[in-house]
Design a protein around this motif. Structure first.
Motif, PDB file in Angstrom:
ATOM      1  N   VAL A   1       0.874  -1.218   0.002  1.00 40.98           N
ATOM      2  CA  VAL A   1       0.071  -0.120   0.039  1.00 40.98           C
ATOM      3  C   VAL A   1       1.022   1.185   0.052  1.00 40.98           C
ATOM      4  CG1 VAL A   1      -1.906   1.467   1.175  1.00 40.98           C
ATOM      5  CG2 VAL A   1      -1.947  -1.188   1.018  1.00 40.98           C
ATOM      6  N   VAL A   2       0.546   2.136  -1.035  1.00 41.93           N
ATOM      7  CA  VAL A   2       1.268   3.472  -1.102  1.00 41.93           C
ATOM      8  C   VAL A   2       0.465   4.852  -0.452  1.00 41.93           C
ATOM      9  CG1 VAL A   2       2.366   5.243  -2.673  1.00 41.93           C
ATOM     10  CG2 VAL A   2       2.908   2.538  -2.951  1.00 41.93           C
ATOM     11  N   GLU A   3       0.658   5.382   0.268  1.00 47.79           N
ATOM     12  CA  GLU A   3      -0.025   6.486   0.677  1.00 47.79           C
ATOM     13  C   GLU A   3       0.807   7.710   0.566  1.00 47.79           C
ATOM     14  OE1 GLU A   3      -0.800   5.283   4.685  1.00 47.79           O
ATOM     15  OE2 GLU A   3       1.299   5.932   5.551  1.00 47.79           O
ATOM     16  N   SER A   4      -0.095   9.089   0.797  1.00 44.86           N
ATOM     17  CA  SER A   4       0.480  10.134   0.384  1.00 44.86           C
ATOM     18  C   SER A   4       0.311  10.927   1.835  1.00 44.86           C
ATOM     19  CB  SER A   4      -0.168  10.954  -0.680  1.00 44.86           C
ATOM     20  OG  SER A   4       0.320  12.434  -0.483  1.00 44.86           O
ATOM     21  N   ARG A   5       1.482  11.424   2.429  1.00 46.38           N
ATOM     22  CA  ARG A   5       1.587  12.255   3.685  1.00 46.38           C
ATOM     23  C   ARG A   5       2.485  13.607   3.516  1.00 46.38           C
ATOM     24  NH1 ARG A   5       6.510  12.181   5.860  1.00 46.38           N
ATOM     25  NH2 ARG A   5       7.924  10.522   5.428  1.00 46.38           N
ATOM     26  N   PRO A   6       1.903  14.412   4.318  1.00 38.40           N
ATOM     27  CA  PRO A   6       2.953  15.716   4.229  1.00 38.40           C
ATOM     28  C   PRO A   6       4.362  15.578   4.605  1.00 38.40           C
ATOM     29  CG  PRO A   6       0.830  16.096   5.459  1.00 38.40           C
ATOM     30  CD  PRO A   6       0.961  14.341   5.301  1.00 38.40           C
ATOM     31  N   VAL A   7       4.833  16.595   4.081  1.00 40.20           N
ATOM     32  CA  VAL A   7       6.547  16.428   4.503  1.00 40.20           C
ATOM     33  C   VAL A   7       6.768  16.642   5.988  1.00 40.20           C
ATOM     34  CG1 VAL A   7       8.726  17.610   3.986  1.00 40.20           C
ATOM     35  CG2 VAL A   7       7.191  17.349   2.057  1.00 40.20           C
ATOM     36  N   ARG A   8       7.494  15.868   6.664  1.00 39.74           N
ATOM     37  CA  ARG A   8       7.871  16.025   7.984  1.00 39.74           C
ATOM     38  C   ARG A   8       8.739  17.227   8.270  1.00 39.74           C
ATOM     39  NH1 ARG A   8       8.866   9.445   9.239  1.00 39.74           N
ATOM     40  NH2 ARG A   8       6.466   9.156   9.471  1.00 39.74           N
ATOM     41  N   LEU A   9       8.557  17.985   9.568  1.00 37.85           N
ATOM     42  CA  LEU A   9       9.609  18.814   9.867  1.00 37.85           C
ATOM     43  C   LEU A   9      10.314  18.205  11.221  1.00 37.85           C
ATOM     44  CD1 LEU A   9      11.301  21.403   9.776  1.00 37.85           C
ATOM     45  CD2 LEU A   9       9.187  22.430  11.186  1.00 37.85           C
ATOM     46  N   ILE A  10      11.311  17.637  11.295  1.00 36.68           N
ATOM     47  CA  ILE A  10      11.963  17.089  12.507  1.00 36.68           C
ATOM     48  C   ILE A  10      12.906  18.008  12.901  1.00 36.68           C
ATOM     49  CG2 ILE A  10      13.231  15.055  13.183  1.00 36.68           C
ATOM     50  CD1 ILE A  10      10.569  14.345  11.954  1.00 36.68           C
ATOM     51  N   GLU A  11      12.473  18.258  14.263  1.00 35.02           N
ATOM     52  CA  GLU A  11      13.435  19.194  14.993  1.00 35.02           C
ATOM     53  C   GLU A  11      14.520  18.379  15.801  1.00 35.02           C
ATOM     54  OE1 GLU A  11      11.855  22.454  17.040  1.00 35.02           O
ATOM     55  OE2 GLU A  11       9.605  22.385  15.680  1.00 35.02           O
ATOM     56  N   LEU A  12      15.776  19.214  15.819  1.00 30.85           N
ATOM     57  CA  LEU A  12      16.836  18.121  16.207  1.00 30.85           C
ATOM     58  C   LEU A  12      17.135  19.123  17.546  1.00 30.85           C
ATOM     59  CD1 LEU A  12      18.925  16.116  16.909  1.00 30.85           C
ATOM     60  CD2 LEU A  12      20.149  17.523  15.125  1.00 30.85           C
ATOM     61  N   PRO A  13      16.775  18.773  18.920  1.00 31.28           N
ATOM     62  CA  PRO A  13      16.960  19.314  20.273  1.00 31.28           C
ATOM     63  C   PRO A  13      18.687  19.487  20.276  1.00 31.28           C
ATOM     64  CG  PRO A  13      15.506  17.663  20.614  1.00 31.28           C
ATOM     65  CD  PRO A  13      16.019  17.410  19.097  1.00 31.28           C
TER      66      PRO A  13
END
Length: 697
Positions: A70-82
């Motif tokens: 199954v292929v799905e679409s999702r928003p681009v992640r913004l990962i914050e590095l503390p």
């Protein structure tokens, strides 16, 4: 800032963006808003590593995925590095729950895995621990992360857009990481009252009704998303001609940037800018904009050089005429892989007029002011104020101060520093517990593992934890099966690394220091130590005393750039209130001790020891001043601070007052003529060896 963020998402190969600016300029707000306007991506359902289903070469540790996946679409992640993240959290580690409950060895992905095909954001990137900087460097260079630890062997893709924000007042970025950022921008708050009012109005409107505010600008957001998607489709078809490549190479060569990364990044940025403007061929304006974003931070020759680029020189190199067309290929010529053969490829329609907002002022990409972070004052200055003084040029060479009576006030002058040199490492012996740096040995969260201790906080030492629990299983009624773990079994790793220190300079700026180029030697020594502090990530502070008192010209800060700038501006002249300088140093050290008890200080006093100070009648009284300076020195010595006295006295007639001062301070005495890197470092290192464990009262 907005343009740089958009371009690096259009062409992630550019290498990310570093946003430098003063506090309160919405740096973080802009970065967090970027993810919301980026087009969605396709991923396999349940794939924790977000590989691209359309890329047959992509592999995921959670795979393989068959044609029926199954292929799905999702928003681009913004990962914050503390800033305070641990190494395990960044690269991933053993899944403890699976290991302890089922005995299974499973990998728990880290932040770099979650950031694949997305944005990795580091706020206050200049404060990031050195071991995390090294991890980012490896991931950015290789595009992959390999984890070999605790019985886990995993390698996965980690291609992300690295975005960092920083306030230069809090310290500069390590040169190795600085060069990894493709683009850099300088931002500042607008000075136009009307613009400032609009910012306040919008902020208050958002606070009252966030949903209504988002809906108000929803159309512009959707138009911006469409424009970014169209630019991504076009970027692979944009043609960068041979004359354009030659012009980029000429620009980079004239500005003397290091290596070839600048040429590559400038070319990629020019192509992305052309695609953003809807053009199928790179123009002069694209190259100009790309150079303003890609070159300023790569022109720094020394840590204290201000980033910037001479726009007038750039315009002279580019010329007034458009790039000439590429000559037609003759028989036998090889094709050009830089773009499609058809020059007519482009967007069917021009970019939406409302999609760019304040990010781009026109389709030609030649807007000036604002796109690259420049303010009303333009780009940062090419030559930092005071650079002429650091080159050894004096604005006043009055040698008469030594011939004046001790109580007389010499005229003020500003003396430049002699050329700086690279000092050896100054360390405080023993093991500290300060923040991660590169100077003295310390017990902290990074470094080599030297043992374990009973604790529930920190990096878990799995082997020691299981060993501690194993000896208690019988008393807990367990003879087989799962190991029962309790809180008292937890063991964390004890690591030995390096810490940063506080280096406090107390500099005599009186008239006797201005004579016979003493100040040039003194400033060279201080500047050399500042260069070392820059590399070691120390905090530095500076006190000067002259005239009627002492002044804290630079409160302790992580920005040694500010210290170097203040050093250039220090005038010399007037009388010598030595006691006031020492007492001010004591106050600063005590205050910093209350703020951070783990930050071990080093006090460097630079003086010739000729103490005098004015009374109400305007006359200087040397005997009283000497007695007061001795009392102040004894007080500072009682604080237990490691101290070095640099004796600036020179010439055939010497009074030896600085040596006497060093005795009262219980400090090492080093004549300025012997302040080479080796001599100063050996003196301080030897002295600190006898003061292990002493702290500020």
């Amino acid at each position: 800032m907005g343009l740089a963020l958009v371009l690096t998402t259009i062409s992630p190969e550019i290498g990310g963006v570093l946003v430098r600016g003063e506090k309160g300029t919405a740096k973080s707000t802009a970065v967090r808003g970027l993810a919301a306007v980026l087009p969605s991506i396709s991923v396999y359902a349940g794939d924790r590593f977000s590989i691209d289903p359309d890329d047959p070469s992509a592999e995921s540790p959670d795979g393989p995925f068959g044609p029926d996946a199954v292929v799905e679409s999702r928003p681009v992640r913004l990962i914050e590095l503390p800033v305070g993240a641990t190494e395990d959290r960044v690269v991933g580690s053993l899944h403890l729950e699976s290991a302890l409950s089922r005995g299974a060895v499973e990998f728990e992905p880290g932040l770099l895995a979650r950031a694949h095909r997305g944005l990795l954001y580091v706020d206050e990137v200049n404060l990031l621990h050195d071991h995390l900087v090294d991890l980012l460097l490896d991931a950015a260079a290789m595009g992959r992360v390999s984890v070999e630890r605790d019985g886990v062997s995993v390698s996965h893709a980690a291609r992300f857009v690295l975005i960092g924000t920083m306030n230069p007042e809090e310290g500069e970025l390590r040169p190795q990481l600085l060069d990894r950022f493709g683009l850099t921008v300088e931002v500042a708050a607008p000075r136009d009252p009307a613009l400032r009012v609009e910012v306040v109005r919008r902020r208050m409107s958002f606070d009252l009704d966030a949903a209504a505010f988002a809906e108000r600008f929803g159309g512009a957001d959707r138009a911006l998303t469409s424009r970014i998607a169209a630019a991504r489709e076009l970027v692979g078809k944009v043609r960068l001609t041979e004359p354009g490549l030659l012009k980029i190479a000429e620009v980079c060569a004239v500005f003397e940037v290091d290596g070839l990364r600048a040429d590559i990044v400038t070319a990629r940025t020019a192509v992305a800018h052309a695609a953003w403007a809807g053009r199928s061929e790179v123009t002069r304006a694209d190259i100009r904009r790309a150079a303003l974003l890609a070159l300023p931070h790569r022109r720094r020759r020394n840590p204290f050089d201000a980033p910037g680029i001479d726009e007038d020189l750039l315009d002279r190199i580019l010329g007034d005429e458009e790039l000439p067309p590429e000559p037609p290929e003759g028989p036998g010529d090889s094709g050009d892989d830089s773009g499609p053969e058809d020059d007519s490829v482009g967007l069917d329609t021009p970019p939406p007029s409302g999609s760019g907002g304040s990010t781009d002022g026109g389709e030609d990409g030649s807007t000036d002011g604002g796109e690259d972070g420049s303010t009303d004052g333009g780009e940062p200055p090419l030559v930092e104020p005071g650079e002429r003084q650091r080159a050894g040029v004096e604005t006043n060479t009055d040698d008469s101060a030594d011939d004046q009576p001790q109580g007389a006030a010499a005229p003020e002058s500003v003396t430049g520093a002699a050329p700086a040199y690279r000092p050896r490492l100054l360390t405080v012996t023993g093991l500290g517990t300060g923040r991660t740096g590169g100077r003295s040995k310390a017990i902290g969260s990074s470094g080599r593992r030297i043992g374990a201790r009973e604790s529930s906080r920190g990096s878990l030492h799995l082997v020691e934890t299981l060993k501690a629990a194993a000896g208690k299983q019988a008393t807990r009624g367990r003879t087989s099966g799962r190991v029962e773990l309790r809180v008292e079994d937890l063991r964390t790793a004890v690591r030995e690394g390096r810490e940063a220190n506080l280096v406090l300079f107390c500099v005599d700026a009186s008239g006797s220091m201005a004579a016979r180029k003493r100040m040039a030697q003194v400033k060279a020594a201080v500047l050399s130590l500042l260069l070392d502090a820059y590399r070691r990530r120390d905090k530095v502070g500076m006190i000067t005393f002259r005239g009627e008192g002492a002044e804290l010209v630079l409160p302790p800060t992580g920005s040694v750039d500010l210290a170097a700038a203040r050093l250039d501006e220090i005038p010399a002249g007037g009388r010598t209130p030595l006691a006031e300088g020492l007492l001010e140093a004591a106050r600063v050290l005590q205050r910093e001790r209350l703020r951070d008890r783990d930050l071990r200080p080093l006090l460097v006093v630079v003086t010739d020891g000729r103490a005098n100070f004015p009374k109400k009648d305007g006359q200087a009284h040397g005997k009283d001043a000497v007695r007061r300076s001795q009392q102040a020195a004894a007080y500072v010595a009682g604080l237990g601070v490691t101290t070095v006295v640099i004796d600036s006295e020179s010439g055939p007639m010497r009074l030896g007052l600085a040596r006497q001062l060093a005795a009262h301070l219980e400090a090492e005495h080093v004549p300025v003529a012997e302040v080479s890197a080796e001599a100063l470092t050996s003196a301080v290192h030897g002295f600190t060896g006898s003061t292990t464990g002493r702290g500020v009262a």
